[in-house]
Design an enzyme around this catalytic site. Structure first.
Site, PDB file in Angstrom:
ATOM      1  N   GLU A   1       0.812  -1.220   0.000  1.00  0.00           N
ATOM      2  CA  GLU A   1       0.000   0.000   0.000  1.00  0.00           C
ATOM      3  C   GLU A   1       0.845   1.269   0.000  1.00  0.00           C
ATOM      4  O   GLU A   1       0.486   2.262  -0.646  1.00  0.00           O
ATOM      5  CB  GLU A   1      -0.959  -0.011   1.197  1.00  0.00           C
ATOM      6  CG  GLU A   1      -2.099  -0.997   1.069  1.00  0.00           C
ATOM      7  CD  GLU A   1      -1.716  -2.440   1.380  1.00  0.00           C
ATOM      8  OE1 GLU A   1      -2.546  -3.340   1.131  1.00  0.00           O
ATOM      9  OE2 GLU A   1      -0.583  -2.665   1.877  1.00  0.00           O
TER      10      GLU A   1
ATOM     11  N   HIS B   1     -12.281  -6.078   7.350  1.00  0.00           N
ATOM     12  CA  HIS B   1     -12.979  -5.772   6.104  1.00  0.00           C
ATOM     13  C   HIS B   1     -14.229  -4.928   6.329  1.00  0.00           C
ATOM     14  O   HIS B   1     -15.030  -4.768   5.410  1.00  0.00           O
ATOM     15  CB  HIS B   1     -13.369  -7.064   5.370  1.00  0.00           C
ATOM     16  CG  HIS B   1     -12.202  -7.865   4.912  1.00  0.00           C
ATOM     17  ND1 HIS B   1     -11.526  -8.727   5.736  1.00  0.00           N
ATOM     18  CD2 HIS B   1     -11.577  -7.942   3.706  1.00  0.00           C
ATOM     19  CE1 HIS B   1     -10.534  -9.300   5.073  1.00  0.00           C
ATOM     20  NE2 HIS B   1     -10.538  -8.839   3.832  1.00  0.00           N
TER      21      HIS B   1
END
Length: 703
Positions: A433, A503
């Site tokens: 990321e 999530h």
């Protein structure tokens, strides 16, 4: 490929210099640059002790490798990501002693930052020296993005990107990510590691296994690795840098130069190296000092006389003294300039320019459909728009596209983009990321418009250094010289059942706290289309949050609003009018708020107004104030945790500026102060539900 450059013997040095292309004039120029760098360090140290500047960090001992790097590259053509010791490099690239002294005093005229950054944080748009930050190693992933942009903008060109640091920064994850990405793309990045043996007080053998970063690099494909045994020697340093630059320019891939140098001064003037370096170590380093060995070489080889050398020293001392007087008389930045260059002055995404009415056509489409359509339209409109991230392509192995359906993101949002626009404009990135964001920064700095995706909001945190310390501050810290207008698309939120801790989380308030970034959070398909188009066309970095639960909901679908449809940032939407109470919300809570309002009215309660903020930074204070003045009761609802959440700021401002209009306390409805659980029953308890809103509305109406 690994090689080494040893220092020529005393009888061969002048010949080696000439063979490398270092004429006697160039050798004298090199001395002038090296000595100027050292004298500037000494001058700043004196000024700091006189309390006339506020910080000092030196490049002493690194001058030879840095001048060699500058002589082997092309300022204004190549791109540079230096670090705080690179004074001699930046002088070689064309910065002046006055430029550096103006930064030391923090003057408004400081060409690097206008007095906003500490000394030795270099920047020059004209010379392609990209504004550096204090964070170590973060520049490497941006350099990879810059190199990728060079390849896109000038495929036949031979420019390279030089990124440098000390050996300590090679312990940072971004360094390894950048090596990985540069080798994968065979990008023309020249990594310069200036190894003085210490990361502040930590010796190299405690930073790097085996004590040598170049030895660890041997297994990387297409990476030329060069070790310079004595980086205090200009000749071997220049030979190494020239070879590395040629490797990059010829398209072979990246190169890494590992130059062993010395640090005869402490890490900075804020610490004392005598507390961890022995007297013997310091004496040995002093013997290798390039400002001792190089002028001796010039005199012994007859390149210049002692008198000629002394004359150059006098000239440099006089220039620095004069520049010091000028810098000390320079005006400081105006206090009122604190907000200048925080956001773009050329494009205002909050303006009426972006208020383009919808022209609906076709059948209703989901949020996924319209985001995909908007990306396609903007990629067709502007070939600078490039989409990348984890799994965003249809298939990395293009040859398989005739046999497979293609992926296009874990939610299918980018499906078909690679097939239409090719792998140069829509491609997969490694799971890294920080590199995704850093690469996007480097690309945007050169004028591309990256739309990068972080696969789940829950995994954005490895990129936090790039977002907070680099992206958000780039325009401001460079005093408007550099900017990185890009879009980070990030799926966010819960209510999908089974997402659990990794999530289903929110956390948008962390990013609304960062000056310099726009934060957008649509709740309908139409708004996602208009706001994404504004995000791509504006000139600021935008965090575009897409609620996963809303991707394919039926109630928020919309006909396509047109290829020019845009919505200004900072303009809320009154989703439902009412007179008795206001709910201020966004994302998945918009629909729940509407359902709660309908339920309260069905029970005989008052009319509830629901405001969808749509953008969180900036937010529409006027819409909030107008509604609160009308209803006198207000709830702020969001999916993130209650404590320290986004609603706290809105509630505090209402209490501060609209207190006299209130008939009841400001209430907040939000998630419990814990993590989202896996089991649906647990998730339902933790996240705010319609019944929570109903209960709070009724409490306020009864107050």
């Amino acid at each position: 490929m690994t090689t080494s450059f040893a220092t020529p013997t005393s009888t061969e040095r002048l010949k080696a210099a000439r063979d490398a292309g270092l004429s006697e004039d160039l050798l004298i120029k090199a001395f002038r640059l090296m000595h100027t760098s050292r004298r500037l360090d000494d001058r700043e140290i004196m000024l700091k002790r006189q309390q006339r500047i506020f910080f000092q960090i030196s490049g002493a001992g690194h001058e030879a490798i840095q001048v060699a790097a500058g002589l082997a590259t092309r300022p204004g053509s190549d791109w540079f990501y230096p670090y705080y010791r690179d004074r001699a490099l930046c002088l070689t690239l064309g910065m002046t002693p006055l430029d550096m002294l103006l930064q030391a005093v923090g003057a408004a005229e400081d060409p690097s930052s206008g007095g906003r950054q500490m000394p030795s944080h270099w920047a020059s748009a004209a010379k392609h020296i990209v504004s550096s930050s204090s964070a170590t190693g973060t520049q490497y992933v941006q350099a990879v993005g810059c190199a990728a942009a060079c390849r896109v903008l000038d495929p036949a060109g031979d420019n390279l990107v030089l990124a440098s640091s000390g050996e300590g920064a090679t312990s940072e994850g971004e360094f390894w990510e950048s090596i990985n990405q540069a080798c994968l793309g065979r990008l023309p990045v020249l990594f310069l590691i200036e190894d003085n043996g210490y990361a502040i007080s930590v010796p190299a053998e405690f930073q790097t296994p085996g004590g040598s970063i170049s030895k660890l690099m041997a297994g990387f494909p297409d990476l030329l690795t060069i070790e310079v045994e004595d980086g205090t020697d200009l000749i071997s340093s220049y030979r190494a840098m020239r070879a590395a630059a040629a490797w990059c320019r010829e398209g072979h891939g990246p190169a890494l130069v590992h130059a062993h140098c010395v640090r005869p001064y402490s890490h900075s003037l804020s610490e004392d190296e005598r507390s961890y370096k022995t007297k013997h170590e310091r004496e040995e380093e002093a013997l290798r000092d390039p400002l001792v060995t190089f002028p001796r070489f010039l005199i012994e080889e007859g390149v210049i006389s002692t008198a000629g050398l002394e004359e150059i020293v006098r000239e440099i001392d006089h220039e620095i003294l004069q520049d010091t007087h000028r810098a000390l008389k320079a005006s400081p930045p105006e206090p009122d300039s604190a907000l200048v260059h925080l956001y773009s002055e050329s494009v205002d995404p909050t303006s009426s320019v972006f208020e383009i009415a919808a022209q609906p056509s076709g059948e209703p489409k989901t949020m996924v459909d319209l985001i995909n359509a908007t990306l396609r339209e903007e990629m067709r409109r502007d070939d600078r728009v490039i989409v990348f991230g984890e799994d965003v392509a249809d298939c990395s192995r293009e040859g398989n596209l005739c046999e497979v359906k293609g992926k296009g993101g874990v939610f299918g949002v980018t499906a078909g983009l690679q097939s239409e626009f090719g792998s140069n404009r829509c491609y997969n990135s490694p799971i890294a990321e920080a590199s995704i964001v850093g690469r996007a920064i480097g690309m945007a700095t050169l004028g591309l418009k990256p739309v990068a995706e972080i696969q789940f909001f829950d995994y954005i945190w490895p990129a936090m250094m790039q977002i907070r310390d680099e992206l958000a501050s780039l325009r401001w810290r460079s005093n408007g010289q550099f900017a990185a207008p890009l879009v980070l698309r990030v799926p966010i939120g819960g209510y999908l059942a089974g997402g659990a801790i990794y999530h289903s989380q929110c956390g948008e308030v962390t990013f609304t706290h960062l000056p310099g970034i726009r934060v957008v959070f649509p709740s309908t398909a139409e708004d996602a289309c208009g706001l994404l188009r504004t995000a791509i066309r504006c000139d600021d970095p935008v965090l575009f949050l897409e609620h996963k639960k809303l991707y394919r909901e039926m109630y928020n679908r919309s006909a396509h609003p047109g290829a020019e449809f845009t919505i200004p940032f900072g303009k809320a939407k009154v989703v439902r009018s009412g007179e008795s109470l206001t709910i201020i919300t966004y994302g998945a809570l918009v629909h729940k708020s509407v359902l709660a309002a309908q339920e309260v009215e069905r029970r005989g309660g008052g009319g509830v107004e629901v405001i969808d903020l749509r953008t969180l930074s900036p937010y529409d204070w006027e819409a909030i104030a107008t509604s609160v003045r009308k209803t006198s009761r207000v709830i702020v609802a969001h999916e993130d945790t209650l404590s320290f959440g986004y609603g706290a700021e809105i509630a505090a401002r209402i209490a501060d500026e609209l207190f006299t209009f209130l008939d009841a306390p400001v209430k907040r409805v939000a998630a419990m102060d814990t993590w989202v659980g896996y089991h649906p029953q647990l998730e339902a308890k933790i996240l705010p539900q319609t019944e929570d809103l109903v209960k709070t509305i009724e409490q306020l109406l009864a107050f």
